[in-house]
Design a protein around this motif. Structure first.
Motif, short mmCIF file in Angstrom:
data_model
loop_
_atom_site.label_atom_id
_atom_site.label_comp_id
_atom_site.label_asym_id
_atom_site.label_seq_id
_atom_site.Cartn_x
_atom_site.Cartn_y
_atom_site.Cartn_z
N UNK A 9 17.55 14.04 -12.74
CA UNK A 9 18.75 14.71 -13.25
C UNK A 9 20.01 14.15 -12.59
N UNK A 37 14.96 13.16 3.98
CA UNK A 37 14.64 14.52 3.54
C UNK A 37 13.20 14.58 3.03
N UNK A 88 14.00 29.35 -5.50
CA UNK A 88 14.91 28.35 -4.95
C UNK A 88 14.23 27.57 -3.83
N UNK A 131 10.30 16.68 4.84
CA UNK A 131 9.54 17.73 4.13
C UNK A 131 8.04 17.49 4.24
N UNK A 186 14.32 16.19 8.30
CA UNK A 186 14.89 16.89 7.15
C UNK A 186 16.37 17.22 7.38
N UNK A 216 11.45 30.54 1.28
CA UNK A 216 10.93 29.36 0.59
C UNK A 216 9.70 28.86 1.32
N UNK A 217 9.81 27.64 1.84
CA UNK A 217 8.62 26.92 2.28
C UNK A 217 7.77 27.66 3.31
N UNK A 275 10.68 12.45 3.71
CA UNK A 275 9.75 12.24 4.82
C UNK A 275 9.68 13.50 5.69
N UNK A 282 6.69 14.38 -6.25
CA UNK A 282 6.68 15.02 -7.57
C UNK A 282 7.69 16.16 -7.62
N UNK A 283 7.81 16.86 -6.47
CA UNK A 283 8.71 17.99 -6.36
C UNK A 283 10.16 17.53 -6.45
N UNK A 284 10.44 16.37 -5.83
CA UNK A 284 11.81 15.88 -5.76
C UNK A 284 12.17 15.06 -7.00
N UNK A 288 14.97 21.90 -14.02
CA UNK A 288 14.02 20.87 -13.60
C UNK A 288 13.48 21.15 -12.20
N UNK A 289 14.30 21.73 -11.32
CA UNK A 289 13.77 21.96 -9.98
C UNK A 289 12.84 23.17 -9.95
N UNK A 340 12.11 15.42 -10.35
CA UNK A 340 13.03 15.94 -11.38
C UNK A 340 14.48 16.01 -10.89
N UNK A 341 14.67 16.35 -9.61
CA UNK A 341 16.04 16.43 -9.08
C UNK A 341 16.68 15.06 -9.12
N UNK A 381 13.35 24.33 -1.10
CA UNK A 381 14.04 23.83 0.09
C UNK A 381 14.97 22.66 -0.23
N UNK A 392 18.20 10.74 1.50
CA UNK A 392 17.16 11.28 0.62
C UNK A 392 15.77 10.94 1.15
#
Lengths: 247, 259
Positions: free
Chosen positions: B22, B48, A194, B52, A58, B193-194, B50, B14-16, A96-97, B18-19, A196, B45
């Motif tokens: 856009x 990132x 927000x 996550x 990451x 967050x996570x 993989x 699925x999470x990524x 969207x996020x 929409x980003x 990650x 990308x």
């Protein structure tokens, strides 16, 4: 190949250091305080290896891809000179996020149950789902709006304190009028919005904009977008709770 | 575990998605500018996503089950050694210690915070050390989660605590070096967050369920709000201390230089 190995080694070392406290805390409480043996030690070990690999990949990907991308787009928007396009981008990025954010989905479901227990929503699964969905839309709208306000602030060079004081005052006033069962959820929803992947992108966008626009300092003006994104959801969720109760 | 790896890959994608949509729409339809070094950015990308996926699978199969089970065990009357569920805040000592320790440990491992710390170090030319910032934030989360647990046990109304906290934050802003203020406000939002949210949420719900006359649905919330409020204070305090210390050291050097 050898040249590529050195950064990997550096990243891996950092990751191991980052995870050590977590392993120590869980180990200490499990063995000393609770005095329970570790269940499935093998699975825990494999899981830890996965966490180390994941965090290393990451952070590597962040430096190669996400940061340069966010900065390149900020520079391109500044060159294009269209504030409308920039604001549209900021809004859609925030909306969207957030709408698909797993942490928010979990909190919205719990909020639906809390509302049902308080008698605001009929205690039926479809009514609760309906409530949870609209709550998520509300939070996503508020994050989109937060990024729009944050970008305008960077472009105009407003001081962050003024906006934050305004926001906190708004929250304090709204708390007095919001239904009590929504207040806890509203306060928590600020922190979970927000994700990650969003944070590095938004940080790169803000810092990129502030370094391109003349007269802005990347440190003073570039940060602050995430602060707004955790502030507006609190207000919007309280407003949502109050409005839902009266219609 | 293979199943989990597969479903997590799908949910991360699925999470990524929409980003990426856009970004793609704006890059190609609005900016109409070819990307510089597209291969490198795509590779980044991919890494990132993989990363996550592996990270979440590892957490879900190793640490979350342990963390959530421990949060439950620590709030059980059998562990607390009280006959019935107690409402005395002094009976929950280990809960506060666990809350602070787990808040600190999860924050140090939080990827979003690492990202912001890297960015801050890069643009400040090293004036904001990444590890110093992360330690300040982690101490803030530790204090926040521990006090949040105390609040659940005592049943103090949440708005009073949060609004009181905001007043402290605003007062601190008056003496904090201007460079750090926006960064401090941002560090409130990135901490949770996570990694932190699932464990902290389990702790709050377990605690509210264990204490009589607390409802998990109403009193279980608020820990995340505490965990996002206190880092703002500790980062501002850290910056204030650092600048005061360097001013004081400078004054002393100058005094020593003048005979």
């Amino acid at each position: 190949m050898l040249r590529a190995f050195k950064p990997v080694q550096r990243l891996l070392g950092g990751t191991l250091r980052d995870l050590a406290p977590l392993v120590l805390v869980i180990g200490f409480f499990q063995l000393v305080v609770l005095q329970q043996p570790f269940p499935d030690l093998l699975e825990v070990g494999i899981g830890l290896v996965f966490v180390v690999i994941g965090l290393t990949l990451f952070i590597g990907g962040l430096e190669i891809g996400l940061f340069p991308l966010g900065e390149a787009m900020a520079v391109a928007f500044a060159r294009k000179g269209s504030l409308a396009a920039l604001l549209g981008f900021a809004f859609l990025l925030g909306f969207s996020t957030t709408i698909a954010e797993p942490a928010l989905i979990a909190v919205a479901d719990q909020a639906g149950k809390a509302a049902a227990a308080a008698g605001v929503v009929a205690d039926r699964p479809e009514a609760i789902d309906h409530y949870a969905l609209w709550l998520r839309v509300t939070v996503a709208l508020s994050v989109g709006l937060a990024l729009v306000i944050g970008v305008i602030r960077i472009v105009r060079g407003w001081a962050i304190q003024v906006l934050i004081i305004g926001g906190y005052t708004g929250i304090a006033v709204m708390t007095a009028f919001a239904p009590p069962e929504i207040v806890g959820i509203a306060y928590d929803s600020g922190g979970v919005t927000t994700s990650t992947v969003t944070v590095p992108l938004v940080a790169a966008l803000g810092v990129g904009l502030a370094s391109v626009i003349r007269g802005r300092n990347p440190v003073v003006d570039g940060f602050g977008l995430i602060a707004f994104a955790s502030l507006t959801p609190m207000m919007f969720v309280m407003a949502f709770g109050a409005i839902w109760k009266h219609i | 575990m293979i199943d989990l790896l597969w479903t997590t890959t799908l949910s991360t994608l699925l999470d990524v998605a929409p980003i990426v949509i856009v970004l793609g729409v704006f890059q190609f339809a609005v900016l109409r500018r070819p990307l510089a070094r597209p291969g490198r950015i795509l590779l980044g990308l991919g890494l990132v996503i993989a990363g996550m996926t592996f990270f979440l699978v590892g957490l879900e199969s190793a640490l979350f089950p342990l963390g959530t089970t421990m949060a439950r065990q620590l709030t059980e009357p059998a562990f607390l050694g009280t006959a019935a569920a107690s409402t005395d805040w002094r009976d929950y000592g280990w809960v506060y210690v666990f809350a602070a320790a787990i808040g600190f440990a999860t924050t140090i491992a939080e990827p979003a915070l690492i990202a912001v710390a890297l960015k801050a170090a890069q643009i400040s030319g090293g004036a904001v050390p990444p590890l110093g910032l992360r330690l300040a934030v982690a101490f803030g989360v530790a204090i926040g989660v521990a006090l949040g647990c105390l609040r659940i046990v005592t049943g103090t109304p949440l708005p009073w605590c949060i609004i009181g906290g905001y007043v402290v934050v605003l007062l601190q802003t008056r003496v904090t070096p201007r460079l750090i203020v926006p960064l401090a406000y941002d560090s409130g939002g990135v901490t949770t967050s996570t990694v932190t949210v699932p464990v902290v949420t389990a702790l709050g719900l377990g605690l509210a369920a264990a204490i009589p006359s607390r409802s998990p649905l109403i009193d279980g919330f608020g820990l995340i709000a505490f965990a996002s409020l206190f880092p703002i204070m500790t980062v501002q305090a850290y910056a204030w201390l650092a600048s005061t210390w360097s001013r004081w050291a400078k004054a002393r050097r100058e005094k020593a230089a003048v005979p």
